[in-house]
Scaffold this active site. Structure first.
Site, PDB file in Angstrom:
ATOM      1  N   GLN A 111      83.183  32.047  22.769  1.00  0.00           N
ATOM      2  CA  GLN A 111      82.006  32.863  23.041  1.00  0.00           C
ATOM      3  C   GLN A 111      82.462  34.220  23.561  1.00  0.00           C
ATOM      4  O   GLN A 111      83.163  34.303  24.571  1.00  0.00           O
ATOM      5  CB  GLN A 111      81.109  32.187  24.074  1.00  0.00           C
ATOM      6  N   TYR A 181      72.568  40.142  28.903  1.00  0.00           N
ATOM      7  CA  TYR A 181      73.871  40.791  28.925  1.00  0.00           C
ATOM      8  C   TYR A 181      73.762  42.073  28.096  1.00  0.00           C
ATOM      9  O   TYR A 181      72.701  42.385  27.545  1.00  0.00           O
ATOM     10  CB  TYR A 181      74.955  39.852  28.393  1.00  0.00           C
ATOM     11  N   ARG A 358      74.055  20.306  29.343  1.00  0.00           N
ATOM     12  CA  ARG A 358      74.110  19.444  30.528  1.00  0.00           C
ATOM     13  C   ARG A 358      74.286  17.970  30.193  1.00  0.00           C
ATOM     14  O   ARG A 358      74.961  17.243  30.921  1.00  0.00           O
ATOM     15  CB  ARG A 358      72.840  19.653  31.358  1.00  0.00           C
TER      16      ARG A 358
END
Length: 427
Positions: A111, A181, A358
């Site tokens: 990433q 971002y 998760r």
């Protein structure tokens, strides 16, 4: 310039989630990706054995591809301490990581991100930059407006980072165009108030992400798959929402520079729980900071982080709006996927792959167990207490015997500025 793989969005019977899928030049053994989640396993900004073992667990546990979270394209693009900078210095460790993943029959993605206004001067040493001047309530700092002549440098930094990823043996790169971002902030009408060709209409505000994707494709050619992670909406009033994010996705699809788009939600500036949903671990965050911030977190932490109830497949309602738009680019569904029924729902809705975070953090072998027993479901409770473990080594707190926990004090943490400790930067 190479084009993305043809889309599989048809009305025919949906594909088997465990069947192989082609993603650009890469063939994945199944359609399940371990989503990027902050790791805290590279305290010096370099690959460690701990980081390699972390990702090995996911591919050994059945994921078709794992994602190394937030590799910075430049030093000033870091969103937290200890993130890997895509550089020649990091290359030997990155090669060790990809070799280890490939030896287990899995694939691995890097990433690539630039934090932009989410960055903090306390970490990078320089003033953060965004499309326009903006006060970040998470870092309690102002960012400056990036100069137009600096934009080509950022685009080139993504290209150079992608080059390092190819040299390191990654199968894919994931361009982080989400969570406010730097690339994502250009897409936001709240954050982008520019008057030049990078501001105004959504076509102008999408110019930066399109130019980054094009540069990366020019650099990597057909050697790796190119994925973009895009926020469908950021949860901020006046920010990114579906009408314009669908248009952004459509423009990227028309460019044919991407092999897939992973759809996400949320912001790293404030109300970060809009991405995670579920319990807000305010007391746990308060426990890792000193006064007077401790009292501030206890009093205002839930207000700052937001409080959004969890439900299964919570991104599906928004994500399904993108399916008819994609003609050339595959789609990856994220958010609240816990069992085979959820995965099959994604396939039935027209998605090509699914991503899990998760649930796999709690049980790295969950995919293998679901394949063996279709009734198995994730044991993740969405308590979100894993969130504050990013200050040391990310792990599920409900797995006390897990080797994710620190082995000794020297491995448990690295210095995190107190002012940064409520700045959760989801990946």
């Amino acid at each position: 310039m190479s084009s993305a793989s043809p889309s599989t969005h048809t009305s025919e019977a949906h594909p088997d989630i465990f069947s192989p899928v082609t993603l650009g030049p890469v063939k994945l053994r199944n359609r399940i990706i371990k989503a990027a989640t902050s790791e805290g396993r590279s305290p010096e900004g370099l690959v460690t054995d701990d980081l390699i073992d972390f990702h090995l667990d996911f591919v050994r546990g059945g994921a078709g591809m794992t994602t190394v979270a937030y590799c910075c394209v430049s030093p000033e693009g870091a969103s937290a301490p200890g993130q890997i900078l895509m550089s020649e210095k990091a290359l030997p460790g990155l090669k060790r990581l990809t070799d280890a993943i490939h030896a287990e029959g899995g694939a691995v993605s890097a990433q690539l991100g630039h934090a932009g206004l989410v960055a903090s001067k306390k970490i990078t040493g320089v003033t953060a930059m965004g499309p326009s001047r903006f006060f970040n309530p998470s870092s309690m700092e102002y960012c400056r407006a990036i100069k137009q002549e600096e934009i080509p440098t950022v685009i080139d930094q993504f290209g150079q980072a992608a080059k390092i990823a190819v040299e390191a043996g990654f199968d894919a790169v994931e361009l982080h165009f989400g969570h406010n971002y730097l690339p994502s902030s250009f897409l936001s009408p709240l954050l982008n108030r520019r008057k030049d060709e990078y501001g105004g209409s959504i076509e102008n505000r999408a110019r930066l992400v399109r130019e980054i994707a094009q540069r990366v494709r020019e650099v990597v050619g057909n050697r790796v798959a190119v994925i973009a992670k895009i926020s469908m909406d950021d949860g901020l009033p006046g920010g990114i929402w579906l009408t314009e994010s669908i248009r952004t996705a459509q423009l990227l699809d028309q460019d044919r520079t991407l092999d897939a788009i992973e759809l996400t939600q949320g912001s790293s500036i404030i109300r970060q729980m809009y991405l995670f949903r579920g319990d807000v671990p305010v007391s746990e965050f308060a426990a890792v900071v000193k006064e007077p911030m401790k009292t501030g977190v206890r009093l205002f932490g839930k207000l700052a982080l937001g409080n959004f109830p969890y439900r299964d497949l919570y991104m599906l309602e928004a994500a399904r709006q993108f399916v008819p738009v994609m003609k050339n680019t595959k789609l990856i569904l994220l958010g609240g996927i816990n069992n085979l029924d959820h995965m099959n729902t994604g396939m039935q809705e027209g998605f090509d792959l699914i991503a899990m975070g998760r649930g796999l953090l709690r049980e790295p072998d969950l995919i293998n167990r679901i394949q063996q027993d279709h009734s198995v479901s994730s044991r993740c409770t969405h308590c979100n207490k894993c969130m504050y473990t990013v200050y040391a080594r990310t792990h599920c707190v409900l797995e006390p015997d897990s080797h994710y926990l620190p082995l000794d004090d020297s491995a448990s943490s690295y210095a995190v500025p107190e002012e940064h400790k409520l700045s959760i930067t989801p990946v």
